[in-house]
Write an enzyme that holds these catalytic residues in place. Structure first.
Site, short mmCIF file in Angstrom:
data_model
loop_
_atom_site.label_atom_id
_atom_site.label_comp_id
_atom_site.label_asym_id
_atom_site.label_seq_id
_atom_site.Cartn_x
_atom_site.Cartn_y
_atom_site.Cartn_z
CB VAL A 60 -0.97 -0.01 1.14
CG1 VAL A 60 -0.20 0.14 2.51
CG2 VAL A 60 -2.12 1.00 1.08
CB CYS A 61 1.75 4.01 -1.84
SG CYS A 61 0.97 3.92 -3.50
NE ARG A 62 -2.04 11.88 -0.30
CZ ARG A 62 -2.46 12.53 -1.20
NH1 ARG A 62 -1.97 12.52 -2.49
NH2 ARG A 62 -3.35 13.53 -0.95
CG MET A 88 -2.28 4.33 3.49
SD MET A 88 -3.24 2.86 4.52
CE MET A 88 -3.78 3.68 5.86
#
Length: 109
Positions: A60-62, A88
């Site tokens: 996961v990232c932004r 996220m």
């Protein structure tokens, strides 16, 4: 799929799954999934040994771009990695649990 990279929705990440957060330190500190492992994308090649190879890894990232890069690299190196679609931001919008590294309310920056 994000550019041919396998992906799954935030609500499809199994409870207790290996979740790898590849955002930068300030993003992680502001808000992250409880139990996630934090390795910024720029350090992943140096710290890949910290990522388990015996289980599927959800990355996961932004919003999904950096995590897609990480998934591509991990899968090419023999991991079973899946991108978390929407990152996220989607996690937060789905109302899933978040933690922060401060006393402030967890948030996505």
């Amino acid at each position: 799929m994000f550019g041919g990279v396998p992906e799954t929705g935030v609500t499809e990440v199994p409870e207790g799954a290996c979740l790898l957060d590849v955002r930068e330190d300030d993003e992680w500190s502001a808000g992250h999934a409880p139990g996630a492992v934090h390795i910024p994308l720029g350090l992943l090649s140096q710290r890949a040994g910290e990522v388990p190879k015996d289980t599927r890894v959800y990355v996961v990232c932004r919003v999904g771009g950096r995590s897609a890069q990480a998934v591509m690299a991990l899968n090419q190196a023999g991991w079973d990695a899946v991108n978390v679609a929407g990152g996220m931001q989607a996690w937060e919008h789905a109302g899933l649990e978040m933690a922060a590294e401060s006393d402030e309310e967890p948030r996505v920056v």
